[in-house]
Design an enzyme around this catalytic site. Structure first.
Site, PDB file in Angstrom:
ATOM      1  N   SER A  58      43.030  32.900  40.861  1.00 18.30           N
ATOM      2  CA  SER A  58      43.996  33.602  40.026  1.00 18.30           C
ATOM      3  C   SER A  58      43.274  34.781  39.389  1.00 18.30           C
ATOM      4  CB  SER A  58      44.511  32.652  38.938  1.00 18.30           C
ATOM      5  OG  SER A  58      43.411  32.223  38.130  1.00 18.30           O
ATOM      6  N   LYS A 111      36.127  36.457  39.996  1.00 19.12           N
ATOM      7  CA  LYS A 111      35.961  36.913  41.381  1.00 19.12           C
ATOM      8  C   LYS A 111      34.982  38.075  41.469  1.00 19.12           C
ATOM      9  CE  LYS A 111      40.380  37.694  41.924  1.00 19.12           C
ATOM     10  NZ  LYS A 111      40.785  37.310  40.562  1.00 19.12           N
ATOM     11  N   GLU A 167      39.149  42.816  45.522  1.00 20.71           N
ATOM     12  CA  GLU A 167      40.595  43.098  45.563  1.00 20.71           C
ATOM     13  C   GLU A 167      41.130  42.964  46.980  1.00 20.71           C
ATOM     14  OE1 GLU A 167      40.174  43.773  41.486  1.00 20.71           O
ATOM     15  OE2 GLU A 167      41.816  43.124  42.771  1.00 20.71           O
ATOM     16  N   GLN A 216      43.218  41.160  48.237  1.00 22.07           N
ATOM     17  CA  GLN A 216      44.667  41.010  48.405  1.00 22.07           C
ATOM     18  C   GLN A 216      45.331  42.316  48.821  1.00 22.07           C
ATOM     19  OE1 GLN A 216      43.131  40.732  45.432  1.00 22.07           O
ATOM     20  NE2 GLN A 216      44.061  42.178  44.003  1.00 22.07           N
ATOM     21  N   CYS A 232      44.378  27.308  32.948  1.00 25.04           N
ATOM     22  CA  CYS A 232      45.673  27.621  32.315  1.00 25.04           C
ATOM     23  C   CYS A 232      45.541  27.416  30.806  1.00 25.04           C
ATOM     24  CB  CYS A 232      46.745  26.691  32.875  1.00 25.04           C
ATOM     25  SG  CYS A 232      48.360  26.846  32.093  1.00 25.04           S
ATOM     26  N   TYR A 259      48.929  40.447  32.903  1.00 26.69           N
ATOM     27  CA  TYR A 259      48.994  39.223  33.699  1.00 26.69           C
ATOM     28  C   TYR A 259      48.319  38.079  32.951  1.00 26.69           C
ATOM     29  CZ  TYR A 259      50.232  42.310  37.577  1.00 26.69           C
ATOM     30  OH  TYR A 259      50.857  43.232  38.386  1.00 26.69           O
ATOM     31  N   HIS A 309      53.327  25.612  34.348  1.00 31.35           N
ATOM     32  CA  HIS A 309      53.641  26.556  33.261  1.00 31.35           C
ATOM     33  C   HIS A 309      54.091  27.911  33.785  1.00 31.35           C
ATOM     34  CE1 HIS A 309      51.505  23.627  30.576  1.00 31.35           C
ATOM     35  NE2 HIS A 309      52.673  23.826  29.993  1.00 31.35           N
TER      36      HIS A 309
HETATM   37  N1  LIG Z   1      33.188  37.538  26.503  1.00 31.68           N
HETATM   38  C1  LIG Z   1      32.968  36.731  27.565  1.00 31.68           C
HETATM   39  N2  LIG Z   1      31.964  35.835  27.542  1.00 31.68           N
HETATM   40  C2  LIG Z   1      31.741  35.048  28.613  1.00 31.68           C
HETATM   41  N3  LIG Z   1      32.466  35.084  29.748  1.00 31.68           N
HETATM   42  C3  LIG Z   1      33.474  35.957  29.788  1.00 31.68           C
HETATM   43  C4  LIG Z   1      33.784  36.826  28.732  1.00 31.68           C
HETATM   44  N4  LIG Z   1      34.850  37.578  29.077  1.00 31.68           N
HETATM   45  C5  LIG Z   1      35.190  37.184  30.322  1.00 31.68           C
HETATM   46  N5  LIG Z   1      34.376  36.212  30.736  1.00 31.68           N
HETATM   47  C6  LIG Z   1      34.419  35.496  32.015  1.00 31.68           C
HETATM   48  O1  LIG Z   1      34.663  36.427  33.062  1.00 31.68           O
HETATM   49  C7  LIG Z   1      35.755  35.961  33.840  1.00 31.68           C
HETATM   50  C8  LIG Z   1      36.478  37.170  34.399  1.00 31.68           C
HETATM   51  O2  LIG Z   1      35.553  37.761  35.275  1.00 31.68           O
HETATM   52  P1  LIG Z   1      36.033  38.841  36.348  1.00 31.68           P
HETATM   53  O3  LIG Z   1      34.947  38.936  37.350  1.00 31.68           O
HETATM   54  O4  LIG Z   1      36.475  40.078  35.628  1.00 31.68           O
HETATM   55  O5  LIG Z   1      37.323  38.108  36.937  1.00 31.68           O
HETATM   56  P2  LIG Z   1      38.298  38.536  38.138  1.00 31.68           P
HETATM   57  O6  LIG Z   1      37.566  39.506  39.001  1.00 31.68           O
HETATM   58  O7  LIG Z   1      38.613  37.221  38.823  1.00 31.68           O
HETATM   59  O8  LIG Z   1      39.510  39.107  37.475  1.00 31.68           O
HETATM   60  C9  LIG Z   1      36.592  35.139  32.909  1.00 31.68           C
HETATM   61  O9  LIG Z   1      37.291  34.117  33.618  1.00 31.68           O
HETATM   62  C10 LIG Z   1      35.540  34.485  32.024  1.00 31.68           C
HETATM   63  O10 LIG Z   1      35.040  33.333  32.663  1.00 31.68           O
HETATM   64  C1  LIG Z   2      49.381  39.061  40.191  1.00 30.06           C
HETATM   65  C2  LIG Z   2      49.344  40.507  40.626  1.00 30.06           C
HETATM   66  C3  LIG Z   2      48.226  41.297  40.404  1.00 30.06           C
HETATM   67  N1  LIG Z   2      48.214  42.603  40.802  1.00 30.06           N
HETATM   68  C4  LIG Z   2      47.042  43.439  40.539  1.00 30.06           C
HETATM   69  C5  LIG Z   2      46.617  43.452  39.102  1.00 30.06           C
HETATM   70  C6  LIG Z   2      45.149  43.775  39.187  1.00 30.06           C
HETATM   71  O1  LIG Z   2      45.007  45.183  39.243  1.00 30.06           O
HETATM   72  C7  LIG Z   2      44.717  43.153  40.526  1.00 30.06           C
HETATM   73  C8  LIG Z   2      43.933  41.857  40.395  1.00 30.06           C
HETATM   74  O2  LIG Z   2      42.946  41.995  39.443  1.00 30.06           O
HETATM   75  P1  LIG Z   2      41.713  40.961  39.245  1.00 30.06           P
HETATM   76  O3  LIG Z   2      41.381  41.097  37.793  1.00 30.06           O
HETATM   77  O4  LIG Z   2      40.642  41.443  40.139  1.00 30.06           O
HETATM   78  O5  LIG Z   2      42.188  39.591  39.623  1.00 30.06           O
HETATM   79  O6  LIG Z   2      45.917  42.905  41.272  1.00 30.06           O
HETATM   80  C9  LIG Z   2      49.293  43.174  41.465  1.00 30.06           C
HETATM   81  O7  LIG Z   2      49.274  44.377  41.860  1.00 30.06           O
HETATM   82  N2  LIG Z   2      50.395  42.406  41.696  1.00 30.06           N
HETATM   83  C10 LIG Z   2      50.479  41.086  41.300  1.00 30.06           C
HETATM   84  O8  LIG Z   2      51.527  40.435  41.538  1.00 30.06           O
HETATM   85 ZN   LIG Z   3      49.426  24.870  32.373  1.00 31.29          ZN
END
Ligand SMILES: Nc1ncnc2c1ncn2[C@@H]1O[C@H](COP(=O)(O)OP(=O)(O)O)[C@@H](O)[C@H]1O
Ligand SMILES: Cc1cn([C@H]2C[C@H](O)[C@@H](COP(=O)(O)O)O2)c(=O)[nH]c1=O
Ligand SMILES: [Zn+2]
EC number: 2.7.1.21
Length: 203
Positions: free
Chosen positions: A10, A15, A88, A90, A145, A178, A185
């Protein structure tokens, strides 16, 4: 034998962080890597992979028309690549996933893709669907969640935190737009239940 990997999660699951850690592990050992990210997702900066925890690296931006195979082979011909990493994922097209599979199969370059599985409606992204079909290895990166269960869905919300059920599949945004939720939920929020009010632990 090089493989095609899909690490899915999610939003806000780590990631990009995991991609950047994997990249570092190759580079720290003197091996060359090539990073790609979606040109459309310029939340942090165009042509950059950035994590919410502050790590970032330049990356080659890809558009729907980018020939990833030709792009990577051009680089591979100059400096042999030990690994290709795609953030990214997706936003890849199905054809681009096929290109990445050929890089693994015909050119023996490991390809690691990181991305969402489903959109704000719970529908597969085209690139994610093709990766789920073709990847040699599927790994789920866990997130949580608001109720403590594993978050697998991505709720799109408005400025007031209300669920959005309709709109374009692609809309760039972060935690303001998001919220990662468990399926129960996610469905409750789309049904109008106040899952996120106060963002405490819902029932
Ligand atoms: N202030 C923080 N301290 C520690 N971990 C953090 C903090 N802020 C974000 N994170 C961690 O970083 C994760 C988001 O990392 P990110 O690589 O940006 O996620 P994604 O690429 O999946 O969107 C969060 O799920 C959390 O575990
Ligand atoms: C659920 C959803 C996400 N997106 C976009 C929003 C963000 O720019 C990226 C994912 O970001 P991440 O922090 O690296 O997970 O995808 C979208 O365009 N449409 C959607 O439904
Ligand atoms: Zn939940």
């Amino acid at each position: 034998m090089a493989k095609l990997y899909f690490y899915y999660a999610s939003m806000n699951a780590g990631k990009s962080t995991m991609l950047l850690q994997a990249d570092f592990n190759y580079r720290e050992r003197g091996m060359n890597t090539m990073l790609f990210t979606a040109a459309i997702d310029d939340r942090f900066a165009y042509g950059t992979i950035a994590s919410r925890i502050g790590l970032s690296q330049p990356a080659t931006p890809f558009h729907a028309t980018t020939d990833l195979e030709a792009c990577a082979l051009g680089q591979h011909g100059k400096t042999p690549l030990a690994c290709i990493l795609v953030d990214e994922a997706q936003f890849l097209t199905a054809e681009q996933v096929d290109q990445l599979a050929r890089l693994a199969d015909q050119h023996r370059i490991p390809v690691l893709c990181y991305g969402l599985r489903t959109d704000f409606k719970g529908q597969l992204f085209p690139g994610s669907a093709r990766l789920l079909a073709l990847a040699d290895a599927l790994s789920e990166i866990k997130s949580v969640c608001v109720c403590g269960a594993k978050a697998t869905m991505n709720l799109r919300v408005d400025a007031q935190g209300h669920a959005i059920a309709e709109g374009a599949q692609t809309e760039i945004g972060g935690n303001d737009r998001y919220v990662a939720l468990c399926r129960r939920h996610f469905c409750a929020a789309l049904a109008g239940e106040p899952v996120l009010e106060g963002r405490g632990k819902p029932d």
